[in-house]
Design a protein around this motif. Structure first.
Motif, mmCIF file in Angstrom:
data_model
loop_
_atom_site.group_PDB
_atom_site.id
_atom_site.type_symbol
_atom_site.label_atom_id
_atom_site.label_comp_id
_atom_site.label_asym_id
_atom_site.label_seq_id
_atom_site.Cartn_x
_atom_site.Cartn_y
_atom_site.Cartn_z
ATOM 1 N N LYS A 36 -7.885 13.585 -7.853
ATOM 2 C CA LYS A 36 -6.773 13.540 -8.804
ATOM 3 C C LYS A 36 -6.571 12.154 -9.415
ATOM 4 O O LYS A 36 -6.149 12.042 -10.555
ATOM 5 N N TYR A 37 -6.836 11.118 -8.640
ATOM 6 C CA TYR A 37 -6.579 9.747 -9.071
ATOM 7 C C TYR A 37 -7.799 8.861 -8.775
ATOM 8 O O TYR A 37 -7.772 8.021 -7.876
ATOM 9 N N PRO A 38 -8.879 9.033 -9.525
ATOM 10 C CA PRO A 38 -10.117 8.304 -9.210
ATOM 11 C C PRO A 38 -10.038 6.793 -9.438
ATOM 12 O O PRO A 38 -10.863 6.052 -8.902
ATOM 13 N N LYS A 39 -9.058 6.314 -10.194
ATOM 14 C CA LYS A 39 -8.983 4.876 -10.482
ATOM 15 C C LYS A 39 -8.432 4.052 -9.319
ATOM 16 O O LYS A 39 -8.585 2.846 -9.292
ATOM 17 N N HIS A 40 -7.776 4.699 -8.369
ATOM 18 C CA HIS A 40 -7.141 3.970 -7.275
ATOM 19 C C HIS A 40 -7.932 4.131 -5.983
ATOM 20 O O HIS A 40 -8.272 5.241 -5.599
ATOM 21 N N PRO A 41 -8.199 3.018 -5.291
ATOM 22 C CA PRO A 41 -8.957 3.098 -4.039
ATOM 23 C C PRO A 41 -8.117 3.726 -2.919
ATOM 24 O O PRO A 41 -6.925 3.462 -2.805
ATOM 25 N N ALA A 42 -8.762 4.546 -2.123
ATOM 26 C CA ALA A 42 -8.109 5.161 -0.960
ATOM 27 C C ALA A 42 -9.011 4.954 0.246
ATOM 28 O O ALA A 42 -10.232 5.070 0.146
ATOM 29 N N SER A 43 -8.404 4.669 1.384
ATOM 30 C CA SER A 43 -9.189 4.434 2.595
ATOM 31 C C SER A 43 -8.521 5.111 3.783
ATOM 32 O O SER A 43 -7.333 5.419 3.760
ATOM 33 N N ILE A 44 -9.336 5.325 4.807
ATOM 34 C CA ILE A 44 -8.830 5.872 6.060
ATOM 35 C C ILE A 44 -8.814 4.748 7.075
ATOM 36 O O ILE A 44 -9.818 4.082 7.292
ATOM 37 N N GLU A 45 -7.654 4.538 7.662
ATOM 38 C CA GLU A 45 -7.472 3.504 8.681
ATOM 39 C C GLU A 45 -7.151 4.201 9.998
ATOM 40 O O GLU A 45 -6.427 5.193 10.010
ATOM 41 N N TYR A 46 -7.677 3.669 11.089
ATOM 42 C CA TYR A 46 -7.371 4.232 12.397
ATOM 43 C C TYR A 46 -6.478 3.276 13.163
ATOM 44 O O TYR A 46 -6.824 2.119 13.387
ATOM 45 N N GLN A 47 -5.288 3.751 13.501
ATOM 46 C CA GLN A 47 -4.366 2.999 14.343
ATOM 47 C C GLN A 47 -3.992 3.939 15.488
ATOM 48 O O GLN A 47 -3.360 4.961 15.263
ATOM 49 N N PRO A 83 -2.745 6.363 17.986
ATOM 50 C CA PRO A 83 -3.738 7.432 18.074
ATOM 51 C C PRO A 83 -3.931 8.172 16.758
ATOM 52 O O PRO A 83 -4.437 9.292 16.747
ATOM 53 N N ASN A 84 -3.535 7.596 15.618
ATOM 54 C CA ASN A 84 -3.539 8.334 14.357
ATOM 55 C C ASN A 84 -4.501 7.775 13.319
ATOM 56 O O ASN A 84 -4.763 6.577 13.270
ATOM 57 N N TYR A 85 -4.976 8.703 12.472
ATOM 58 C CA TYR A 85 -5.723 8.341 11.276
ATOM 59 C C TYR A 85 -4.711 8.283 10.138
ATOM 60 O O TYR A 85 -3.839 9.143 10.036
ATOM 61 N N LYS A 86 -4.856 7.270 9.284
ATOM 62 C CA LYS A 86 -3.922 7.108 8.172
ATOM 63 C C LYS A 86 -4.706 6.960 6.884
ATOM 64 O O LYS A 86 -5.740 6.304 6.858
ATOM 65 N N VAL A 87 -4.199 7.580 5.831
ATOM 66 C CA VAL A 87 -4.814 7.443 4.511
ATOM 67 C C VAL A 87 -3.934 6.512 3.704
ATOM 68 O O VAL A 87 -2.755 6.791 3.483
ATOM 69 N N LYS A 141 0.855 -1.182 0.000
ATOM 70 C CA LYS A 141 0.000 0.000 0.000
ATOM 71 C C LYS A 141 0.891 1.232 0.000
ATOM 72 O O LYS A 141 2.090 1.146 0.231
ATOM 73 N N ILE A 142 0.274 2.374 -0.263
ATOM 74 C CA ILE A 142 0.960 3.658 -0.173
ATOM 75 C C ILE A 142 0.270 4.456 0.915
ATOM 76 O O ILE A 142 -0.954 4.579 0.910
ATOM 77 N N GLN A 143 1.047 4.976 1.841
ATOM 78 C CA GLN A 143 0.469 5.822 2.887
ATOM 79 C C GLN A 143 0.662 7.271 2.486
ATOM 80 O O GLN A 143 1.768 7.707 2.202
ATOM 81 N N LEU A 144 -0.456 8.024 2.456
ATOM 82 C CA LEU A 144 -0.417 9.434 2.090
ATOM 83 C C LEU A 144 -0.347 10.348 3.299
ATOM 84 O O LEU A 144 0.193 11.446 3.219
ATOM 85 N N PHE A 145 -0.934 9.896 4.412
ATOM 86 C CA PHE A 145 -1.090 10.777 5.564
ATOM 87 C C PHE A 145 -1.159 9.961 6.838
ATOM 88 O O PHE A 145 -1.681 8.857 6.855
ATOM 89 N N SER A 146 -0.646 10.563 7.911
ATOM 90 C CA SER A 146 -0.811 10.016 9.254
ATOM 91 C C SER A 146 -0.907 11.192 10.204
ATOM 92 O O SER A 146 -0.002 12.026 10.269
ATOM 93 N N GLY A 147 -2.029 11.294 10.898
ATOM 94 C CA GLY A 147 -2.225 12.402 11.816
ATOM 95 C C GLY A 147 -3.355 12.133 12.779
ATOM 96 O O GLY A 147 -4.076 11.141 12.673
ATOM 97 N N GLU A 166 -8.580 16.161 8.689
ATOM 98 C CA GLU A 166 -7.416 16.269 7.799
ATOM 99 C C GLU A 166 -7.275 15.014 6.944
ATOM 100 O O GLU A 166 -6.986 15.092 5.751
ATOM 101 N N ALA A 167 -7.510 13.860 7.530
ATOM 102 C CA ALA A 167 -7.448 12.601 6.777
ATOM 103 C C ALA A 167 -8.496 12.591 5.670
ATOM 104 O O ALA A 167 -8.218 12.172 4.541
ATOM 105 N N ASN A 168 -9.701 13.054 5.975
ATOM 106 C CA ASN A 168 -10.757 13.133 4.955
ATOM 107 C C ASN A 168 -10.368 14.074 3.827
ATOM 108 O O ASN A 168 -10.621 13.785 2.653
ATOM 109 N N LYS A 169 -9.749 15.210 4.163
ATOM 110 C CA LYS A 169 -9.337 16.165 3.127
ATOM 111 C C LYS A 169 -8.282 15.548 2.205
ATOM 112 O O LYS A 169 -8.370 15.691 0.984
ATOM 113 N N ILE A 170 -7.324 14.859 2.787
ATOM 114 C CA ILE A 170 -6.264 14.221 1.981
ATOM 115 C C ILE A 170 -6.861 13.136 1.088
ATOM 116 O O ILE A 170 -6.552 13.055 -0.101
#
Length: 128
Positions: free
Chosen positions: A80-91, A93-97, A58-64, A69-73
């Motif tokens: 910009k890249y509608p063909k690739h799935p993106a998800s928000i994961e919670y670990q 104390p951080n949200y990760k995209v 996977k590729i991680q775009l954000f951790s905060g 902020e995770a939703n915005k990212i």
């Protein structure tokens, strides 16, 4: 406890070769297989399926710490890249995209090269 793949393949190969018996009778060749060979092939296919799922990148775009902020990212990535799935994961104390579910590192790196200018803190990784 992990088992080395080469040990498993060696075991499977030895079972297959010891399970096959060639019976030569008057210019005829019959091949009979030990019933355990079929069981071993089923077991190997199950192991391969589970390993394929665990070997994904996977590729991680954000951790905060903020979901906003995770939703915005994630939304910016999806625009910009509608063909690739993106998800928000919670670990805690951080949200990760996270982006994608790539079969190998090369596939992930290709997408990473395309997006790294837009998402400077992104990186490729293999989740546990």
């Amino acid at each position: 406890m992990t088992i080395n793949k080469s040990v498993i393949y060696l075991f499977l190969a030895s079972c297959i070769f010891s399970g096959l018996r060639l019976n030569a009778q008057e210019n005829k060749s019959n091949i009979t297989a030990d019933p355990l060979v079929q069981e071993m092939l089923v077991l190997k296919s199950k192991m391969t399926e589970s390993n394929e799922l665990n070997e994904r990148y996977k590729i991680q775009l954000f951790s905060g710490s903020t979901l906003e902020e995770a939703n915005k990212i994630r939304d910016r990535f999806k625009q910009k890249y509608p063909k690739h799935p993106a998800s928000i994961e919670y670990q805690t104390p951080n949200y990760k995209v996270w982006v994608g579910d790539f079969r190998d590192r090369l596939e992930a790196e290709r997408i990473f090269i395309a997006i790294k200018e837009d998402f400077k803190s992104s990186f490729v990784f293999k989740p546990r």
